[in-house]
Design a protein around this motif. Structure first.
Motif, PDB file in Angstrom:
ATOM      1  N   ILE A   8      26.998  19.948  97.150  1.00 29.46           N
ATOM      2  CA  ILE A   8      28.262  19.817  96.414  1.00 29.46           C
ATOM      3  C   ILE A   8      28.997  21.157  96.518  1.00 29.46           C
ATOM      4  CG2 ILE A   8      29.296  19.544  94.115  1.00 29.46           C
ATOM      5  CD1 ILE A   8      27.242  17.453  93.485  1.00 29.46           C
ATOM      6  N   HIS A   9      30.277  21.065  96.846  1.00 27.47           N
ATOM      7  CA  HIS A   9      31.060  22.280  97.069  1.00 27.47           C
ATOM      8  C   HIS A   9      32.341  22.241  96.237  1.00 27.47           C
ATOM      9  CE1 HIS A   9      32.302  25.843  99.203  1.00 27.47           C
ATOM     10  NE2 HIS A   9      33.419  25.267  99.602  1.00 27.47           N
ATOM     11  N   ASN A  10      32.489  23.207  95.341  1.00 29.05           N
ATOM     12  CA  ASN A  10      33.717  23.391  94.555  1.00 29.05           C
ATOM     13  C   ASN A  10      34.170  22.137  93.795  1.00 29.05           C
ATOM     14  OD1 ASN A  10      33.849  26.028  95.370  1.00 29.05           O
ATOM     15  ND2 ASN A  10      35.350  25.683  96.966  1.00 29.05           N
ATOM     16  N   MET A  11      33.227  21.463  93.125  1.00 33.50           N
ATOM     17  CA  MET A  11      33.593  20.269  92.363  1.00 33.50           C
ATOM     18  C   MET A  11      34.090  20.641  90.963  1.00 33.50           C
ATOM     19  SD  MET A  11      31.236  17.198  90.933  1.00 33.50           S
ATOM     20  CE  MET A  11      30.989  16.269  92.431  1.00 33.50           C
ATOM     21  N   SER A  12      35.234  20.095  90.582  1.00 33.13           N
ATOM     22  CA  SER A  12      35.745  20.219  89.216  1.00 33.13           C
ATOM     23  C   SER A  12      36.129  18.838  88.706  1.00 33.13           C
ATOM     24  CB  SER A  12      36.966  21.138  89.166  1.00 33.13           C
ATOM     25  OG  SER A  12      36.598  22.461  89.503  1.00 33.13           O
ATOM     26  N   VAL A  13      35.825  18.593  87.430  1.00 35.93           N
ATOM     27  CA  VAL A  13      36.130  17.308  86.797  1.00 35.93           C
ATOM     28  C   VAL A  13      36.741  17.597  85.431  1.00 35.93           C
ATOM     29  CG1 VAL A  13      35.176  15.129  85.911  1.00 35.93           C
ATOM     30  CG2 VAL A  13      34.169  16.180  87.947  1.00 35.93           C
ATOM     31  N   ALA A  14      37.767  16.839  85.078  1.00 38.28           N
ATOM     32  CA  ALA A  14      38.378  16.990  83.749  1.00 38.28           C
ATOM     33  C   ALA A  14      38.584  15.609  83.129  1.00 38.28           C
ATOM     34  CB  ALA A  14      39.718  17.716  83.859  1.00 38.28           C
ATOM     35  N   TYR A  15      38.436  15.544  81.803  1.00 36.22           N
ATOM     36  CA  TYR A  15      38.793  14.354  81.044  1.00 36.22           C
ATOM     37  C   TYR A  15      40.012  14.708  80.201  1.00 36.22           C
ATOM     38  CZ  TYR A  15      34.165  12.382  82.110  1.00 36.22           C
ATOM     39  OH  TYR A  15      33.052  11.890  82.741  1.00 36.22           O
ATOM     40  N   GLN A  16      41.104  13.988  80.403  1.00 34.82           N
ATOM     41  CA  GLN A  16      42.340  14.248  79.641  1.00 34.82           C
ATOM     42  C   GLN A  16      42.672  15.748  79.629  1.00 34.82           C
ATOM     43  OE1 GLN A  16      41.094  12.369  76.006  1.00 34.82           O
ATOM     44  NE2 GLN A  16      41.933  10.400  76.615  1.00 34.82           N
ATOM     45  N   LYS A  17      42.661  16.308  80.811  1.00 38.31           N
ATOM     46  CA  LYS A  17      43.026  17.720  81.062  1.00 38.31           C
ATOM     47  C   LYS A  17      42.021  18.740  80.525  1.00 38.31           C
ATOM     48  CE  LYS A  17      47.921  16.808  81.531  1.00 38.31           C
ATOM     49  NZ  LYS A  17      49.273  17.078  81.060  1.00 38.31           N
ATOM     50  N   LYS A  18      40.948  18.262  79.883  1.00 34.80           N
ATOM     51  CA  LYS A  18      39.933  19.206  79.410  1.00 34.80           C
ATOM     52  C   LYS A  18      38.852  19.330  80.482  1.00 34.80           C
ATOM     53  CE  LYS A  18      36.484  20.021  75.896  1.00 34.80           C
ATOM     54  NZ  LYS A  18      35.283  19.399  75.417  1.00 34.80           N
ATOM     55  N   PRO A  19      38.585  20.567  80.982  1.00 35.84           N
ATOM     56  CA  PRO A  19      37.561  20.718  82.032  1.00 35.84           C
ATOM     57  C   PRO A  19      36.180  20.323  81.518  1.00 35.84           C
ATOM     58  CG  PRO A  19      38.738  22.800  81.627  1.00 35.84           C
ATOM     59  CD  PRO A  19      39.165  21.840  80.570  1.00 35.84           C
ATOM     60  N   VAL A  20      35.512  19.483  82.284  1.00 30.59           N
ATOM     61  CA  VAL A  20      34.150  19.079  81.934  1.00 30.59           C
ATOM     62  C   VAL A  20      33.166  19.737  82.897  1.00 30.59           C
ATOM     63  CG1 VAL A  20      32.619  17.120  81.526  1.00 30.59           C
ATOM     64  CG2 VAL A  20      35.055  16.879  81.126  1.00 30.59           C
ATOM     65  N   LEU A  21      33.576  19.852  84.158  1.00 26.69           N
ATOM     66  CA  LEU A  21      32.822  20.615  85.159  1.00 26.69           C
ATOM     67  C   LEU A  21      33.800  21.530  85.864  1.00 26.69           C
ATOM     68  CD1 LEU A  21      30.637  17.820  86.813  1.00 26.69           C
ATOM     69  CD2 LEU A  21      29.830  19.593  85.251  1.00 26.69           C
ATOM     70  N   ARG A  22      33.391  22.783  86.066  1.00 25.56           N
ATOM     71  CA  ARG A  22      34.297  23.733  86.692  1.00 25.56           C
ATOM     72  C   ARG A  22      33.638  24.395  87.892  1.00 25.56           C
ATOM     73  NH1 ARG A  22      34.864  27.162  82.689  1.00 25.56           N
ATOM     74  NH2 ARG A  22      36.512  26.027  81.615  1.00 25.56           N
ATOM     75  N   ASP A  23      34.210  24.132  89.066  1.00 20.52           N
ATOM     76  CA  ASP A  23      33.838  24.838  90.290  1.00 20.52           C
ATOM     77  C   ASP A  23      32.328  24.812  90.545  1.00 20.52           C
ATOM     78  OD1 ASP A  23      34.517  26.155  92.571  1.00 20.52           O
ATOM     79  OD2 ASP A  23      34.461  28.152  91.685  1.00 20.52           O
ATOM     80  N   ILE A  24      31.790  23.600  90.621  1.00 22.12           N
ATOM     81  CA  ILE A  24      30.347  23.404  90.815  1.00 22.12           C
ATOM     82  C   ILE A  24      30.020  23.403  92.305  1.00 22.12           C
ATOM     83  CG2 ILE A  24      28.423  21.780  90.484  1.00 22.12           C
ATOM     84  CD1 ILE A  24      29.386  22.917  87.845  1.00 22.12           C
ATOM     85  N   SER A  25      29.124  24.290  92.716  1.00 18.45           N
ATOM     86  CA  SER A  25      28.655  24.330  94.108  1.00 18.45           C
ATOM     87  C   SER A  25      27.147  24.569  94.120  1.00 18.45           C
ATOM     88  CB  SER A  25      29.338  25.464  94.894  1.00 18.45           C
ATOM     89  OG  SER A  25      30.722  25.246  95.009  1.00 18.45           O
ATOM     90  N   PHE A  26      26.434  23.733  94.849  1.00 14.49           N
ATOM     91  CA  PHE A  26      24.988  23.962  95.017  1.00 14.49           C
ATOM     92  C   PHE A  26      24.460  23.089  96.143  1.00 14.49           C
ATOM     93  CE2 PHE A  26      25.398  20.449  92.085  1.00 14.49           C
ATOM     94  CZ  PHE A  26      24.349  19.597  92.363  1.00 14.49           C
ATOM     95  N   GLU A  27      23.277  23.439  96.640  1.00 13.63           N
ATOM     96  CA  GLU A  27      22.559  22.648  97.636  1.00 13.63           C
ATOM     97  C   GLU A  27      21.177  22.336  97.087  1.00 13.63           C
ATOM     98  OE1 GLU A  27      24.027  23.986 102.081  1.00 13.63           O
ATOM     99  OE2 GLU A  27      22.184  24.811 101.269  1.00 13.63           O
ATOM    100  N   VAL A  28      20.756  21.104  97.299  1.00 10.25           N
ATOM    101  CA  VAL A  28      19.467  20.660  96.786  1.00 10.25           C
ATOM    102  C   VAL A  28      18.439  20.659  97.910  1.00 10.25           C
ATOM    103  CG1 VAL A  28      18.272  18.598  95.964  1.00 10.25           C
ATOM    104  CG2 VAL A  28      20.412  19.285  94.899  1.00 10.25           C
TER     105      VAL A  28
END
Length: 254
Positions: A8-28
């Motif tokens: 996962i590279h640079n994932m961001s998720v927001a609900y109603q403009k509120k950030p829930v995940l910010r700039d998530i990057s990792f390899e499993v």
């Protein structure tokens, strides 16, 4: 170079403009049991759902063995939170498990005797053979969770996502689940588990992600599961008592 099970590279998720995940990057890494822990509202379930395309993300790339999830669905198994499932749907345990075979059949083939045999084998692995014909609404919480695990097994995936599989189950079911997860690992499968019980983290997981909107730490459990990193993740609401080899954790009021 061989592709990782999940990147996962640079994932961001927001609900109603509120950030829930910010700039998530990792390899499993392959063949590991990986725990994802963090406080309520940290984005743990959101991370799994966004990786699977079940909810939209603002940005980011997800690849499963080097390709988009849409091309790799057959390789991925998913066990959702039990509370998110309509358990009143009129179907029995065997039919739920056979749903795990649909990805192998294609659109127009109906499951036959070999699919039924595989589904029954998977029910046996989770100790639910005797409940094959039972309506899912008539099963206990622990039994329902076992059925969902059997469905994931029937899928014969390489990468599994499990969202709080231990919540609301009895001790016997919890033991059965962790035994099963270790079997999957022994077969070279990779399993990511959203988990809430810090007391069992060291016992259950090879690798650990500490998450609170952002990734606080990710790596081998013995390096990541430290008082400092947990304090960072839980925002000072955590007391860790070390008695010899046994760590116990106390959550204080928020």
């Amino acid at each position: 170079m061989e592709s990782k099970p999940l990147t996962i590279h640079n994932m961001s998720v927001a609900y109603q403009k509120k950030p829930v995940l910010r700039d998530i990057s990792f390899e499993v890494p392959e063949g590991k049991l990986i725990g994802i822990v963090g406080p309520n509202g940290a984005g743990k379930s959101t991370l799994i759902k966004a990786a699977l395309g079940l909810i939209p993300s603002l940005s980011g790339e997800v690849s499963i063995y080097g390709k988009p999830y849409a091309e790799q669905r057959k390789l991925v198994g998913y066990v959702p939170q039990r509370e998110s499932v309509d358990w009143d749907f009129p179907t029995n345990a065997l039919d739920v498990v056979m749903m795990g075979r649909y990805g192998h059949l294609g659109w127009f083939k109906r499951p036959g005797s070999s699919e039924k045999r595989i589904a029954m084998e998977c029910l046996a692995k989770v100790g639910m053979s005797d409940f094959a014909d039972r309506q899912i609404s008539q099963l206990s919480g622990g039994q329902q969770q076992r059925i969902f695990l059997a469905r994931a097994l029937a899928q014969d995936a390489k990468l599994y996502f499990m969202d709080e599989p231990f919540v609301g189950v009895d001790a016997a079911t919890e033991k059965a689940i962790i035994t099963l997860l270790n079997e999957l690992k022994m077969q070279g499968k990779t399993v990511l588990v959203v988990h809430h019980d810090l007391a069992t983290v060291k016992e259950y997981f090879d690798w650990l992600m500490l998450l609170n909107v952002e990734i606080v730490a990710f790596g081998p459990t013995e390096q990541i599961f430290t008082a400092d990193k947990l304090q960072q993740t839980y925002g000072g609401k955590l007391t860790m008592l070390d008695r010899g080899n046994q760590s116990s954790l106390i959550m204080s009021g928020s």
